[in-house]
Design a protein around this motif. Structure first.
Motif, PDB file in Angstrom:
ATOM      1  N   TYR A  36      -0.298  88.356 -69.603  1.00 44.84           N
ATOM      2  CA  TYR A  36       0.673  87.463 -70.228  1.00 44.84           C
ATOM      3  C   TYR A  36       1.784  87.014 -69.286  1.00 44.84           C
ATOM      4  CZ  TYR A  36       3.948  85.322 -73.369  1.00 44.84           C
ATOM      5  OH  TYR A  36       4.792  84.422 -73.957  1.00 44.84           O
ATOM      6  N   TYR A  37       2.247  87.917 -68.421  1.00 49.30           N
ATOM      7  CA  TYR A  37       3.380  87.594 -67.561  1.00 49.30           C
ATOM      8  C   TYR A  37       2.956  86.991 -66.230  1.00 49.30           C
ATOM      9  CZ  TYR A  37       6.129  90.119 -70.980  1.00 49.30           C
ATOM     10  OH  TYR A  37       6.727  90.518 -72.148  1.00 49.30           O
ATOM     11  N   GLU A  38       1.652  86.771 -66.056  1.00 52.34           N
ATOM     12  CA  GLU A  38       1.118  86.039 -64.907  1.00 52.34           C
ATOM     13  C   GLU A  38       1.260  86.768 -63.576  1.00 52.34           C
ATOM     14  OE1 GLU A  38      -0.559  83.642 -65.831  1.00 52.34           O
ATOM     15  OE2 GLU A  38       0.302  82.949 -67.701  1.00 52.34           O
ATOM     16  N   ASP A  39       1.459  88.082 -63.593  1.00 51.64           N
ATOM     17  CA  ASP A  39       1.490  88.841 -62.346  1.00 51.64           C
ATOM     18  C   ASP A  39       0.096  88.898 -61.735  1.00 51.64           C
ATOM     19  OD1 ASP A  39       4.144  89.336 -62.769  1.00 51.64           O
ATOM     20  OD2 ASP A  39       3.884  91.449 -63.319  1.00 51.64           O
ATOM     21  N   SER A  40       0.024  89.006 -60.420  1.00 61.23           N
ATOM     22  CA  SER A  40      -1.246  89.330 -59.780  1.00 61.23           C
ATOM     23  C   SER A  40      -1.564  90.797 -60.086  1.00 61.23           C
ATOM     24  CB  SER A  40      -1.132  89.135 -58.267  1.00 61.23           C
ATOM     25  OG  SER A  40      -0.235  90.089 -57.715  1.00 61.23           O
ATOM     26  N   PRO A  41      -2.817  91.238 -59.932  1.00 63.70           N
ATOM     27  CA  PRO A  41      -3.124  92.647 -60.202  1.00 63.70           C
ATOM     28  C   PRO A  41      -2.238  93.607 -59.419  1.00 63.70           C
ATOM     29  CG  PRO A  41      -5.157  91.404 -60.040  1.00 63.70           C
ATOM     30  CD  PRO A  41      -4.050  90.463 -59.665  1.00 63.70           C
ATOM     31  N   LYS A  42      -2.014  93.320 -58.140  1.00 59.46           N
ATOM     32  CA  LYS A  42      -1.188  94.200 -57.315  1.00 59.46           C
ATOM     33  C   LYS A  42       0.251  94.238 -57.825  1.00 59.46           C
ATOM     34  CE  LYS A  42       0.284  94.946 -52.517  1.00 59.46           C
ATOM     35  NZ  LYS A  42       0.161  94.445 -51.112  1.00 59.46           N
ATOM     36  N   THR A  43       0.793  93.066 -58.163  1.00 58.90           N
ATOM     37  CA  THR A  43       2.172  93.001 -58.675  1.00 58.90           C
ATOM     38  C   THR A  43       2.270  93.643 -60.050  1.00 58.90           C
ATOM     39  OG1 THR A  43       2.537  90.955 -57.440  1.00 58.90           O
ATOM     40  CG2 THR A  43       4.085  91.457 -59.221  1.00 58.90           C
ATOM     41  N   ALA A  44       1.247  93.458 -60.874  1.00 56.45           N
ATOM     42  CA  ALA A  44       1.243  94.055 -62.214  1.00 56.45           C
ATOM     43  C   ALA A  44       1.311  95.577 -62.131  1.00 56.45           C
ATOM     44  CB  ALA A  44      -0.005  93.623 -62.966  1.00 56.45           C
ATOM     45  N   ILE A  45       0.536  96.161 -61.230  1.00 53.56           N
ATOM     46  CA  ILE A  45       0.569  97.617 -61.065  1.00 53.56           C
ATOM     47  C   ILE A  45       1.917  98.062 -60.518  1.00 53.56           C
ATOM     48  CG2 ILE A  45      -0.442  99.558 -59.808  1.00 53.56           C
ATOM     49  CD1 ILE A  45      -3.129  98.140 -59.937  1.00 53.56           C
ATOM     50  N   ARG A  46       2.457  97.305 -59.562  1.00 54.65           N
ATOM     51  CA  ARG A  46       3.755  97.664 -58.993  1.00 54.65           C
ATOM     52  C   ARG A  46       4.845  97.651 -60.058  1.00 54.65           C
ATOM     53  NH1 ARG A  46       4.281  93.880 -55.522  1.00 54.65           N
ATOM     54  NH2 ARG A  46       5.978  92.678 -56.442  1.00 54.65           N
ATOM     55  N   HIS A  47       4.846  96.633 -60.905  1.00 53.76           N
ATOM     56  CA  HIS A  47       5.840  96.578 -61.976  1.00 53.76           C
ATOM     57  C   HIS A  47       5.617  97.696 -62.991  1.00 53.76           C
ATOM     58  CE1 HIS A  47       6.764  92.043 -61.239  1.00 53.76           C
ATOM     59  NE2 HIS A  47       7.565  92.829 -60.540  1.00 53.76           N
ATOM     60  N   ALA A  48       4.354  97.962 -63.324  1.00 52.49           N
ATOM     61  CA  ALA A  48       4.065  99.024 -64.291  1.00 52.49           C
ATOM     62  C   ALA A  48       4.470 100.395 -63.768  1.00 52.49           C
ATOM     63  CB  ALA A  48       2.574  99.017 -64.644  1.00 52.49           C
ATOM     64  N   LEU A  49       4.393 100.591 -62.473  1.00 53.35           N
ATOM     65  CA  LEU A  49       4.778 101.873 -61.877  1.00 53.35           C
ATOM     66  C   LEU A  49       6.268 102.166 -62.037  1.00 53.35           C
ATOM     67  CD1 LEU A  49       2.650 101.868 -58.604  1.00 53.35           C
ATOM     68  CD2 LEU A  49       2.498 103.531 -60.478  1.00 53.35           C
TER      69      LEU A  49
END
Length: 276
Positions: A166-179
């Motif tokens: 939904y927030y349009e992050d790349s997979p790498k960025t999505a994991i970084r934000h989730a961490l």
């Protein structure tokens, strides 16, 4: 899309839960079809797993991995749909399958699928069809450790899926934000647990009420129903009550997770350009 839901600083446990409830209350008739399609797609995965396990029970642990992978990719589509619904953006039921043609979505789903399959294999539970474990056979410290690890993996990647879908992050960025749930957004590590406990309490309350009403009705009709018939009516009604309660919980759960994932993004980030 993220700013259409709420600014990061405005996201709280209460606002995320309220968002899930609003998704249900305001849009449930419209999203019932997509939820049912999603559920049938997940059920289809379990049916394939059952058939594969029956044909080759020795590799039952191996068959779980593609099921988890399939479920993870479908979850991304569901999160994207609920985000669009809550934000008042255009949506279609086909968004359930939004992630299927995307290679990076499968790559993102690969990690938690592999970890989940490994944790289930390490749990020591018997394969389908085998004799169940007794309480004395369960090694509780190992089981508790595996349950904690499973919660951490599931929570981390639910947020990552929401950030990606939904927030349009790349997979790498999505994991970084989730961490960030293990750092400066530590409070959000416990949000899925609090949400699940609230939903479980709601489920138990409804099931206890339905069981009481059905028990009272069967007692009153005891003379006109045989024992087997009364039991069948009770179990059928209870099953329908469970299904009718679980379906509305899906928009509450995943709608809240989408909004909660907004708290993990960078402050003041621009609204992303939607992927087609």
């Amino acid at each position: 899309m993220q700013d259409a839901i709420a600014p990061h600083s405005a996201v709280t446990y209460r606002s995320a839960m309220r968002a899930g409830w609003q998704t249900l209350r305001q849009h449930f008739p419209g999203i019932l079809g997509p939820v049912l399609v999603w559920g049938l797609a997940i059920l289809g995965g379990f049916l394939v797993l059952g058939i594969a396990t029956g044909l080759n029970p020795a590799n039952a642990e191996l068959w779980r991995f593609p099921l988890y992978l399939w479920a993870n990719v479908l979850m991304m589509g569901l999160l994207r749909l609920f985000g669009a619904v809550h934000a008042g953006q255009p949506w279609r039921w086909q968004q359930i399958f939004w992630a299927l043609p995307r290679a990076d979505a499968w790559t993102l789903a690969l990690i938690p699928a592999a970890l989940s399959a490994l944790l289930v294999a390490l749990s020591g539970f018997p394969q389908p069809g085998a004799a169940p474990l007794t309480l004395e056979q369960i090694h509780w410290p190992d089981l508790i450790a595996i349950l904690i690890l499973s919660y951490l993996v599931t929570t981390l990647f639910q947020y990552a899926f929401a950030r990606y879908a939904y927030y349009e992050d790349s997979p790498k960025t999505a994991i970084r934000h989730a961490l960030r749930i293990f750092g400066d957004r530590f409070a959000w590590l416990w949000f899925p647990l609090v949400l699940a406990l609230a939903i479980t309490l709601l489920l138990l309350t409804i099931l206890i009420f339905v069981s009481f009403i059905m028990g009272l009705a069967i007692t009153l009709l005891h003379g006109s129903l045989e024992a087997g018939g009364a039991k069948a009516v009770f179990m059928m009604t209870l099953s329908l009550a469970v299904l009718a309660t679980i379906l509305p919980c899906i928009p509450i759960l995943y709608g809240a997770i989408v909004v909660a994932a907004g708290a993990l993004g960078p402050e003041g980030s621009p609204e992303p350009t939607p992927r087609p």
